[in-house]
Design a protein around this motif. Structure first.
Motif, PDB file in Angstrom:
ATOM      1  N   THR A 139      -5.478 -26.269 -30.425  1.00  0.00           N
ATOM      2  CA  THR A 139      -5.635 -25.552 -31.690  1.00  0.00           C
ATOM      3  C   THR A 139      -6.221 -24.171 -31.515  1.00  0.00           C
ATOM      4  O   THR A 139      -7.171 -23.989 -30.780  1.00  0.00           O
ATOM      5  CB  THR A 139      -6.581 -26.324 -32.617  1.00  0.00           C
ATOM      6  N   GLU A 196       7.178 -24.580 -35.944  1.00  0.00           N
ATOM      7  CA  GLU A 196       7.407 -24.778 -34.516  1.00  0.00           C
ATOM      8  C   GLU A 196       6.141 -24.409 -33.763  1.00  0.00           C
ATOM      9  O   GLU A 196       5.510 -23.379 -34.049  1.00  0.00           O
ATOM     10  CB  GLU A 196       8.591 -23.945 -34.038  1.00  0.00           C
ATOM     11  N   VAL A 197       5.759 -25.261 -32.825  1.00  0.00           N
ATOM     12  CA  VAL A 197       4.527 -25.043 -32.070  1.00  0.00           C
ATOM     13  C   VAL A 197       4.832 -25.042 -30.579  1.00  0.00           C
ATOM     14  O   VAL A 197       5.758 -25.709 -30.111  1.00  0.00           O
ATOM     15  CB  VAL A 197       3.464 -26.121 -32.382  1.00  0.00           C
ATOM     16  N   GLY A 228       2.613 -25.368 -26.908  1.00  0.00           N
ATOM     17  CA  GLY A 228       1.305 -25.708 -26.355  1.00  0.00           C
ATOM     18  C   GLY A 228       1.263 -25.550 -24.860  1.00  0.00           C
ATOM     19  O   GLY A 228       2.298 -25.584 -24.176  1.00  0.00           O
ATOM     20  N   HIS A 254       6.886 -27.988 -26.517  1.00  0.00           N
ATOM     21  CA  HIS A 254       7.441 -27.395 -27.723  1.00  0.00           C
ATOM     22  C   HIS A 254       7.633 -28.499 -28.758  1.00  0.00           C
ATOM     23  O   HIS A 254       8.007 -29.619 -28.412  1.00  0.00           O
ATOM     24  CB  HIS A 254       8.781 -26.719 -27.431  1.00  0.00           C
ATOM     25  N   VAL A 271      -0.704 -29.001 -35.421  1.00  0.00           N
ATOM     26  CA  VAL A 271      -1.185 -27.751 -34.810  1.00  0.00           C
ATOM     27  C   VAL A 271      -2.417 -27.948 -33.945  1.00  0.00           C
ATOM     28  O   VAL A 271      -2.961 -26.988 -33.409  1.00  0.00           O
ATOM     29  CB  VAL A 271      -1.501 -26.696 -35.899  1.00  0.00           C
ATOM     30  N   ALA A 302      -2.068 -26.350 -30.419  1.00  0.00           N
ATOM     31  CA  ALA A 302      -1.000 -25.359 -30.309  1.00  0.00           C
ATOM     32  C   ALA A 302      -1.537 -24.006 -29.870  1.00  0.00           C
ATOM     33  O   ALA A 302      -2.546 -23.526 -30.374  1.00  0.00           O
ATOM     34  CB  ALA A 302      -0.281 -25.218 -31.643  1.00  0.00           C
ATOM     35  N   LYS A 313       0.689 -21.428 -30.015  1.00  0.00           N
ATOM     36  CA  LYS A 313       1.448 -20.547 -30.901  1.00  0.00           C
ATOM     37  C   LYS A 313       2.060 -21.378 -32.008  1.00  0.00           C
ATOM     38  O   LYS A 313       2.595 -22.458 -31.765  1.00  0.00           O
ATOM     39  CB  LYS A 313       2.542 -19.818 -30.107  1.00  0.00           C
ATOM     40  N   VAL A 314       1.966 -20.865 -33.233  1.00  0.00           N
ATOM     41  CA  VAL A 314       2.542 -21.551 -34.390  1.00  0.00           C
ATOM     42  C   VAL A 314       3.477 -20.577 -35.105  1.00  0.00           C
ATOM     43  O   VAL A 314       3.068 -19.475 -35.475  1.00  0.00           O
ATOM     44  CB  VAL A 314       1.449 -22.031 -35.370  1.00  0.00           C
ATOM     45  N   THR A 322       4.796 -15.527 -37.270  1.00  0.00           N
ATOM     46  CA  THR A 322       3.766 -16.141 -36.438  1.00  0.00           C
ATOM     47  C   THR A 322       2.551 -16.417 -37.321  1.00  0.00           C
ATOM     48  O   THR A 322       2.069 -15.520 -38.008  1.00  0.00           O
ATOM     49  CB  THR A 322       3.366 -15.227 -35.270  1.00  0.00           C
TER      50      THR A 322
END
Length: 518
Positions: free
Chosen positions: A30, A76-77, A79, A130, A151, A154, A156-157, A168
């Motif tokens: 996160t 979409e995440v 990690g 992903h 999330v 993650a 990036k979210v 983003t």
């Protein structure tokens, strides 16, 4: 360093009666960023008008769906690589569907057994992960609701709107105790969904589930409310709406709406023997969602009140022992800790709490939810039965233990009097946190609750759930010590001994140049 804005957690799957309760997205790391609009309540639309239950089913729900789908988004995440996990023989199902191929569950098992991947320090590493899930636009200025487990880890979210635009997102805050999260996109005039009063929802009401199953794109299914007040996933605060509307992996964070297109819940989990929809899905009720969202947006954390009693359900056999009528509903008080709000109000062991703040208490869980919906400092009237005699008491609620140590975040732009390990949140290592993060009893220190992703501490590998044992060779026994040891550091180069799953290691965090060594 800072003490926590929120305590992060993870939800994967729970085996129940030969099936599994599956949170419908895999946990990643996160990123919790400061809320620039902190202190401003979200501008939501609330429509509390009851639905017309006398009306028959329409021949089509297309008009409702046209209103709802613009408010439902694809999330979409991405990690970081995580240690592989051997699930062989565990009976646990990963919620693999949110991350593409159903073969991902077997892929995890195969990697965990030593096939492929890089090996660093004896720990298998995975490729970057992903995943795709769902979200709901809550306000026209860009606040989007989803699940914490979507999330949670993650890097990036990204949020894709109904019209195809992609943004983003910043994670405003998460609440693992209810599995809710709020993210923010830089957009305006968005089609925010109206909220209904979920307490008015009844078994048999028609509902639609909208989301992004299996990453395929927006999809809507029809069903009804099968039950209310479900507690199934082992979260601290559960009051799920159960539905037979098809909810599949990827629907996490999507909308459960009534026949008028108003939000009555955020889709969260399913019970499944095979990983797909078996007609038993769960959604977090909209009233709880509103309360949590408001706290996350205005304060960056969820602040729940504390009464301070050990309680249990009142059964007919227990009622007779405490001179209460056999049909009495309520919560039976076990222990009353000294100096707690309950003790100060005069509650005693053996009391039966029948009403809290004017509302009937059905059982222990309903009391826990009622207390949590209040704020510290609020006064609550309690009606109790003591040896069959009704009494009225007043309690002044307090903050939950561990939630009252807030120190402002320090960011690594200026070095003036900011100390080191900026962007790291810590908390005392309580029994609950040990269980939540699988920390052995012999590990001592301060548990990391969040790490800002643009910080050198993140780059050094510090993560939520790790335990700081030493700072610059000095032992750490609690959160306060950890904070003090970072306040007057001679320079920005900090040596940290940290425990994470697999054992302890040393890392250095250089906040003067951004260099990182391990």
């Amino acid at each position: 360093m800072k003490t926590p804005k929120t305590i992060l957690g993870r939800t994967a799957a729970i085996v129940v009666g030969g099936g599994a309760i599956v949170a419908t997205a895999l946990a990643l790391e996160t990123k919790i960023l400061p809320n620039k609009d902190s202190g401003t309540p979200p501008a939501i639309t609330l429509d509390e008008k009851p639905i017309d239950r006398a009306a028959g089913l329409p021949m089509s729900f297309s008009s409702v769906i046209k209103r709802v789908t613009p408010s439902v988004v694809k999330i979409e995440v991405v990690g970081k690589a995580q240690p592989a996990v051997d699930l062989g023989g565990s009976g646990m199902q990963l919620p693999f569907g949110d991350f593409g191929s159903p073969d991902l569950r077997q892929f995890f098992e195969r990697r965990g057994n030593g096939g492929g991947g890089s090996n660093r320090g004896g720990q298998m590493r995975m490729p970057r992960e992903h995943g795709a899930a769902s979200g709901v636009i809550a306000t026209a200025d860009g606040y989007v609701l989803t699940n914490n487990h979507v999330v949670d880890r993650a890097d990036k979210v990204e949020v894709t709107l109904h019209d195809g635009r992609t943004f983003t997102a910043k994670v405003v805050g998460t609440d693992p105790k209810s599995d809710l999260a709020v993210v923010k996109i830089d957009a305006s005039n968005l089609p925010a969904i109206p909220f209904a009063d979920s307490s008015a929802a009844e078994v048999g009401d028609v509902v639609l589930a909208a989301g992004n199953p299996f990453g395929l794109g927006e999809s809507v299914t029809l069903g009804m409310i099968s039950a209310t007040g479900r507690a199934t996933m082992g979260l601290d605060y559960e009051d799920f709406i159960q539905t037979d509307a098809a909810i599949n992996p990827g629907n996490s964070g999507g909308a459960l709406v009534d026949a008028q297109g108003r939000l009555i819940g955020i889709n969260t989990a399913i019970v499944s023997r095979g990983g797909g929809n078996d007609g038993v899905g769960f959604a977090i009720p909209a009233n709880m969602v509103r309360s949590v969202m408001n706290d996350l947006i205005t304060d960056g954390k969820v602040t729940r009140a504390y009464l301070g009693v050990m309680i249990q359900d009142l059964t007919p056999s227990l009622a007779s022992q405490f001179k209460a009528p056999a049909d009495t509903k309520g919560a039976l008080v076990g222990d009353v800790p000294a100096k707690s709000p309950a003790a100060k109000a005069g509650l005693e062991s053996g009391d039966v709490i029948t009403h809290f703040d004017g509302k009937a208490v059905k059982d222990a869980r309903s009391l826990k939810l009622a207390v949590a919906s209040e704020k510290p400092g609020d006064k609550a009237e309690l009606k109790v039965l003591r040896e069959g005699v009704e009494k009225t008491l007043t309690a002044t609620l307090a903050p939950q233990p561990g939630s009252d140590k807030a120190i402002p975040a320090k960011h690594s732009g200026s070095r003036d009097n900011e100390g080191t390990l900026n962007g790291v949140g810590v908390a005392d290592l309580t029994r609950a946190l040990r269980q939540e993060n699988n920390i052995p009893s012999d590990v001592q220190g301060a548990v990391i609750t969040n790490v800002e992703q643009d910080s050198p501490a993140w780059e050094a590998g510090l993560r939520p759930g790790d335990v700081i044992q030493q700072i610059n060779r000095k032992s750490v026994s609690n959160a306060e010590e950890a904070v003090k040891l970072t306040e007057d550091a001679p320079n920005g180069d900090t040596l940290v001994k940290v425990w994470s799953r697999g054992g302890s290691r040393f890392v250095t965090v250089d906040e003067t140049s951004g260099a990182v060594n391990q």
